[in-house]
Every structure is written in C-alpha cells, then in structure tokens.
Design an enzyme around this catalytic site. Structure first.
Site: not given
Ligand code: SAH
Length: 192
Positions: A15, A40-42
């Site tokens: 990530r 940025i998503s979980q």
C-alpha cells in the site's frame, strides 16, 4: 476469483506504493489523505469490497473514483478490463503511472465526472463507486449487464450504507445493505 487469491494479493500489494504523505502509516487499517481533500481507502474495506464484487476473469468493470489507484489494482488483477473514472487530473495521472509501473495493461483511465457512468463502454459486469452518493444514480443501474453487480456507499455526510445492487438475468433489481461506511462525497448531481 476466490477468496484466498484475493487475500494473497492483498498481502502482496504494498500500500505504501500508492501513498506519498503518511507512507509510514501504510500498514494501519484506516483511510489516509492523498491530497486534494481525498483519501486512500481503508485496506480491509478495499479487500471486502473486492470480495463482494465476485470478479471473474472475463468481467468488464467500471470504477468511479480512482483516487490513489489502490482499489483499481485489485479490480485489474481479477478482471479482464477496467475503466476507471476520476475528476481530479493529478490524482488520475499518478494512479496511471503507478499501475503502469505494476505492469497492468488492462485499465483505461478516464478524466471526468463518473456520476452518470461511462455510457460509451456500457454495459459493465461490475460497477464500483468509491465515493458516497445521496442516492443510487439510476444511470449506473442502467449500465449494468444482466447478472451484474453495483457496489456504492449511499447516505449522508456522516454515515453511509455500503449498498450492493444486483441485476438478475431477467434484469430484475435487488438491493442489499452490507454495512455502515464513511467515504468522501461523490462530487456532482448526487453529492451528499
Ligand atoms: N479507492 C480509492 C478511494 C479514492 S477517494 C483509493 O483507495 O485511493 C474517492 C475518489 O473519488 C476521489 O479521488 C475523488 O476525486 C473521486 N471522485 C469524487 N467524485 C467523483 C465523480 N463524480 N466522478 C469521478 N470521481 C470522483
């Protein structure tokens, strides 16, 4: 796509590669700013949303809200072709560079408002919206193939329901609510 393949990919995909600020916190399971007021998503949610889509290698996928390109990598890994739409050009360009570097050649990056889908390449087997809408944009349902699935957070600024819309082979629609989530707003006519 089976669950264990998705989990393996999840573990392998770094990530950090999709982040600039907060890189050192990439391992923390929460959303982080990526500039321009976006996030940025979980990671656990990206994995879960990918699983809910039940992607197949022959699928054509539409993603609305490219952001960092992190979710896009999952889509490209487990489907045939991905169209990903983003309104903020610098984010789109960075995501494009990253995913090319990772050797994905099955993604079209489209700059613009994805609220109304992307009619020219419809219908799609899967549509995923990674920004929150006030209600489900009907045009997205129209652009789903028979046996298609649409995943979209729907609600208000504070909380949204992750909603899974299924279209059966006869074109009948069913909606199920998966869990409460919190995404940045989908800019445009369906803004929160
Ligand atoms: N899954 C992405 C999340 C990005 S946040 C990630 O993990 O990086 C949501 C993104 O949707 C933002 O980049 C925002 O600019 C974009 N967005 C908001 N409204 C949009 C719209 N109407 N059309 C296309 N993209 C939109």
């Amino acid at each position: 796509m089976n669950k264990s393949a998705t989990k393996t990919f999840f573990k392998q995909l770094d990530r950090r590669f999709f982040m600039e600020q907060y890189k050192d916190l990439a391992h923390v399971d929460r959303a982080f700013p990526i500039g321009f007021g976006q996030t940025i998503s979980q990671p656990s949610l990206v994995l879960y949303m990918t699983e809910l889509l039940e992607l197949k290698p022959e699928h054509k996928v539409l993603e609305i809200g490219t952001g960092s390109g992190y979710q896009t990598a999952f889509l490209a890994q487990f489907s045939k072709w991905v169209y990903t739409v983003e309104t903020i050009e610098p984010l789109m360009k960075k995501a494009e560079t990253r995913l090319k570097e990772l050797n994905y050649h099955n993604i079209d990056f489209v700059l613009g408002d994805g609220t109304f889908g992307l009619k020219e390449h419809a219908p799609y087997d899967r549509i995923i919206v990674t920004a929150a809408a006030r209600e489900i944009p009907p045009l997205l349902i129209d652009q789903l193939s028979p046996n298609g699935r649409l995943l979209i957070p729907v609600g208000n600024k504070d909380s949204q329901d992750l909603s899974l819309i299924r279209k059966d082979s006869a074109g009948n629609i069913s909606v199920s609510f998966i869990e409460p989530v919190r995404f940045v707003p989908l800019v445009g006519d369906y803004e929160l």
